[in-house]
Design an enzyme around this catalytic site. Structure first.
Site, mmCIF file in Angstrom:
data_model
loop_
_atom_site.group_PDB
_atom_site.id
_atom_site.type_symbol
_atom_site.label_atom_id
_atom_site.label_comp_id
_atom_site.label_asym_id
_atom_site.label_seq_id
_atom_site.Cartn_x
_atom_site.Cartn_y
_atom_site.Cartn_z
ATOM 1 N N SER A 13 0.837 -1.191 0.000
ATOM 2 C CA SER A 13 0.000 0.000 0.000
ATOM 3 C C SER A 13 0.883 1.257 0.000
ATOM 4 O O SER A 13 1.758 1.400 -0.851
ATOM 5 C CB SER A 13 -0.944 -0.044 1.210
ATOM 6 O OG SER A 13 -1.983 0.893 1.082
ATOM 7 N N HIS A 28 -8.176 -5.261 -0.715
ATOM 8 C CA HIS A 28 -6.840 -4.703 -0.484
ATOM 9 C C HIS A 28 -5.981 -5.656 0.345
ATOM 10 O O HIS A 28 -4.811 -5.881 0.029
ATOM 11 C CB HIS A 28 -6.990 -3.353 0.212
ATOM 12 C CG HIS A 28 -5.733 -2.543 0.288
ATOM 13 N ND1 HIS A 28 -4.958 -2.238 -0.822
ATOM 14 C CD2 HIS A 28 -5.113 -1.950 1.348
ATOM 15 C CE1 HIS A 28 -3.929 -1.500 -0.455
ATOM 16 N NE2 HIS A 28 -3.995 -1.321 0.854
#
Length: 273
Positions: A137, A249
């Protein structure tokens, strides 16, 4: 007792290391530590995990996502790498969980990664292979800065990674207040956003890069991965892209295991081969 390539030394470790304290590990056969170390004069912290033996082991830096308590790295997050034989260091970044200073989202906190790298490679169990850096991320910003600036890094993995911070500002309305406070406004502070966007300077990264992303990532769009891959393709730079289907995610446990297997296979083939 330096690492095998001579890049690290006991003196380096003595200058950087403040405390390395053994803590409870989530897995038998794996040792875990809370490490306090120096970065630009600040006392910062991170987790270190390694197999229980003496080594030597290939080394990995894991750059967490988020900021502050959001996305804070855990031992279980880096455990899969240690189970697969790596000595792994995961900086918390300054300003987080007892670390001095202020996290700048890829600003001066990049030095927390650089110092962790020097410390990791100075440990006696560190093997001679080039270190790999994994960025998850937002951590991909820090990871790619290390890939750009640190010759000890031999390969970089961008996992669900932010590659264009201006795009993040556009897509994540919920993050705009934080980004304006920590980084600035993308129109008024163009340079700050460019410095935190690997797509803007990927030509300065001269090592292989693995790009891993889900086509259903709800936090960091697939556009980030595609933009980086397209730019590297234009440059003729060594890279590979893996797109996972239907994962959020944070991958499911089953897909997470598969993804870590993909990481290790790529490292062995492209970095340590």
């Amino acid at each position: 007792m330096a690492s095998g390539d001579g890049n690290g030394s006991v003196a380096d470790a003595a200058n950087i290391l403040i405390e390395k304290r053994r803590i409870s590990s989530p897995c038998r056969g794996i040792h875990a530590y809370l490490v306090t170390y120096r970065s630009q004069g600040l006392a910062v912290q991170g987790y270190y995990m390694k197999p229980a033996g003496r080594g030597p082991y290939p080394t990995m830096i894991y750059c967490r996502g988020g900021i502050g308590r959001v996305g804070m790295v855990t031992l279980t997050r880096i455990l899969p790498a240690s189970i697969r034989g790596f000595a792994v260091f995961a900086p918390f970044y300054r300003g987080t969980k007892g670390s001095e200073g202020r996290d700048e989202f890829g600003g001066e906190d990049r030095h927390d990664v650089y110092s962790a790298l020097k410390l990791l490679r100075s440990l006696p169990e560190a093997g001679p292979q080039p270190t790999v850096v994994v960025g998850f991320s937002r951590g991909s910003i820090n990871a790619m800065l290390a890939a750009r600036d640190c010759p000890e890094i031999g390969g970089a993995i961008v996992w669900g990674g932010v590659t264009d911070l201006r795009l993040t500002y556009e897509e994540r309305i919920d993050l705009r207040r934080m980004l304006k406070r920590v980084v600035g406004h993308p129109v008024k502070d163009v340079a700050a956003y460019e410095e935190r966007s690997p797509v803007c300077w990927i030509d300065r990264v001269n090592i292989p890069v693995l790009i891993m992303h889900s086509n259903q990532d709800e936090n960091v769009s697939l556009r980030h991965a595609v933009m980086l891959a397209d730019k590297m393709e234009e440059l003729g730079a060594r890279h590979e892209i893996i797109i996972y289907d239907g994962q959020p995610h944070r991958f499911s446990p089953e897909m997470l295991e598969r993804a870590w297997d993909d990481v290790v296979a790529w490292v062995r083939r492209e970095v340590h081969g």
